[in-house]
Scaffold this active site. Structure first.
Site, PDB file in Angstrom:
ATOM      1  CE  LYS A  30      -4.421  -0.345   2.338  1.00 61.01           C
ATOM      2  NZ  LYS A  30      -5.081  -0.181   3.614  1.00 61.01           N
TER       3      LYS A  30
ATOM      4  CB  THR B 253     -15.896   2.893  15.128  1.00 57.39           C
ATOM      5  OG1 THR B 253     -16.089   3.866  14.115  1.00 57.39           O
ATOM      6  CG2 THR B 253     -17.153   2.750  15.960  1.00 57.39           C
TER       7      THR B 253
ATOM      8  CE  LYS C 287     -18.666   5.635  13.284  1.00 54.65           C
ATOM      9  NZ  LYS C 287     -18.056   6.030  12.062  1.00 54.65           N
TER      10      LYS C 287
ATOM     11  N   GLY D  75     -35.554   0.114   0.666  1.00 58.38           N
ATOM     12  CA  GLY D  75     -34.774  -0.706  -0.256  1.00 58.38           C
ATOM     13  C   GLY D  75     -34.545  -2.085   0.343  1.00 58.38           C
TER      14      GLY D  75
ATOM     15  CB  CYS E 206     -20.096   2.123   9.142  1.00 56.82           C
ATOM     16  SG  CYS E 206     -18.457   2.799   8.967  1.00 56.82           S
TER      17      CYS E 206
ATOM     18  CE  LYS F 121     -16.591  -1.735  11.705  1.00 54.75           C
ATOM     19  NZ  LYS F 121     -16.027  -0.890  12.736  1.00 54.75           N
TER      20      LYS F 121
ATOM     21  CE  LYS G   7     -21.598   4.681   0.181  1.00 54.07           C
ATOM     22  NZ  LYS G   7     -21.659   5.795   1.094  1.00 54.07           N
TER      23      LYS G   7
END
Ligand code: UDX
Length: 442
Positions: A36, A121, A202, A251, A258, A261, A318
């Site tokens: 990476k 998170t 959060k 939908g 996110c 989880k 999405k």
């Protein structure tokens, strides 16, 4: 201008690091994955996010942004952001291994007082534990800040530069001040609080948004039965400013890295303090049901799906991303394969990743090829490409134009002008003729 290090170059870390360099800070992004880092040093982004790659290159050129896999390179940072993954464990709780590994390395590397900012998170209470963990391993003073991220994939840079709020939690006023200065150029409202409340903001925000989605999805199921149209219902509800119109799109459920989880983690966290979070458990249950909706509709229409040639349009969780994590497509394709259907699947960007998941699925080059000869099709992700598709193509290319639209991509009016059978979410079926019902009953 501050000297900042960001540990972890996933979505959150990379977008935040690049954004902070863009507003003038000197930022070093660190990741333990040398592949990476190699890519990033060459100015290439390992993730797909609009405008990110040119922004990386621009800030590298300005010498404000650099990438490394060596902790020595961040030893003199005054602020260290932690943005490593906290993946879900089988019981739903967050795995904190990577966070504590990063904390250990930071503690052993820093050579001065440091403010550690947790963007990942983490369950409520973790930042306090982390502060003690790092402080026990370094002679320098450590201040801890919880600063949760609210970035949407595909919209992350916009969310960073134009977010609704920045939440800064700490029991140390100097650390709060430092982090406020760091973010000041973004000119976004800042909210300061204690560590635990910031961590909870959060989870509570994501759980609330997931609740909104499951709520409208439940309403949509009732709409189908009473002959109402969920689009009109959501519009009418959303005009009430107390409710708001966003996140009321019915939908086949939420996915991504996110919501699934974080909702499960919050149920688990509540359980740890002997509180049964009934409401959120239902939200999760409704979402699981919703992801199965299209296959249930297909079975109701056809009975058996054995040998049926089915085309799936959309695989990403999405539009605007190649991310397949917790995508409804995974649940749908798995189940259809078990039902004995023959699956063709097309997605504008997620096919390379999907190929690894599904060796038994055919991946065509384009949407027309995907629809050719299909006995029925299902829209799983609402990509613009599908929304803009001339509707007569379904009849022209498919053996029979039968479409199950899991994202309500088309208006019922335009569908009614076509010779097609159309099932969507929370709206009356179109072209579901008596003969179709008879076929099913036969
Ligand atoms: C989300 C949060 O929005 C973000 O604040 C948080 O930090 C990370 O999680 P993201 O996972 O990128 O971001 O996706 P988002 O755009 O919020 O959509 C999540 C899921 O909900 C998608 O699967 C989407 O299809 C679904 N959704 C969203 C609906 O089904 N209906 C809606 O009305 C809105």
């Amino acid at each position: 201008m501050k000297k900042i290090a960001v540990v972890g170059t996933g979505y959150v870390g990379l977008v935040t690091g690049v954004g902070l360099s863009h507003i003038g800070h000197e930022v070093t992004c660190l990741d333990i994955d040398p592949v990476k880092i190699d890519l990033l040093q060459k100015g290439c982004s390992p993730i797909y996010e609009e405008s990110l790659e040119p922004m990386i290159q621009e800030n590298q050129k300005q010498k404000r942004l650099s990438f490394t896999s060596k902790y020595e390179d961040i030893q003199d940072a005054e602020i260290v952001l932690i943005a490593v993954g906290t993946p879900q464990q089988p019981d739903g709780s967050a795995n904190l291994t990577y966070i504590f590994q990063a904390a250990d390395r930071i503690a052993k590397t820093i050579n001065q007082e440091v403010t550690v900012v947790v963007k990942s998170t983490v369950p409520v209470g973790t930042c306090q534990r982390l502060r003690n963990y790092i402080q026990d391993r370094t002679p320098f003073s450590v201040q801890m800040v919880s600063n949760p991220e609210f970035l949407r994939e595909g919209n992350a840079l916009k969310d960073l530069f134009e977010g609704d709020r920045i939440v800064i939690g700490s029991d140390n006023p100097e650390a709060i001040q430092k982090v406020m200065e760091m973010y000041a150029p973004f000119d976004i409202p800042m909210m300061t609080t204690d560590l635990a409340s910031a961590e909870m903001i959060k989870y509570a925000s994501n759980a609330f948004l997931a609740t909104k989605i499951s709520f409208i999805n439940e309403i949509s199921s009732i709409c189908e039965k009473v002959g109402a149209n969920v689009e009109a219902v959501a519009k009418g509800m959303g005009m009430d400013r107390r409710i708001g119109s966003s996140f009321l799109q019915a939908g086949i459920g939420y996915g991504g890295s996110c919501f699934p989880k974080d909702t499960k983690a919050l149920v688990q966290m509540a359980g740890n303090v002997k509180h049964q979070f009934d409401l959120l458990e239902s939200v999760i249950h409704v979402n699981n049901k919703q992801q199965n909706k299209l296959v249930d509709q297909m079975k109701e229409r056809f009975g058996s799906l054995v040998g049926k040639r089915i085309t799936i349009l959309g695989l990403a969780f999405k539009p605007g991303t190649d991310d397949l994590r917790e995508a409804a497509s995974l649940v749908i394709i798995d189940r259809l394969l078990r039902e004995g259907a023959l699956i063709t699947a097309y997605d504008p960007v997620a096919m390379p990743i999907a190929k690894e998941h599904f060796p038994a699925v055919t991946f065509p080059a384009n949407v027309k090829e995907a629809l050719t000869g299909a006995e029925l099709a299902a829209i799983v992700t609402e990509w613009e490409e599908f929304k803009e598709l001339p509707l007569d193509l379904y009849e022209e290319l498919m053996e029979e134009a039968i479409l199950f639209d899991g994202r309500n991509c088309y208006s019922l009016e335009e569908v009614m002008e076509q010779n097609m059978e159309y099932y969507s979410v929370g709206r009356p079926a179109v072209g579901h003729t008596k003969s179709a019902t008879l076929t099913h009953e036969a």
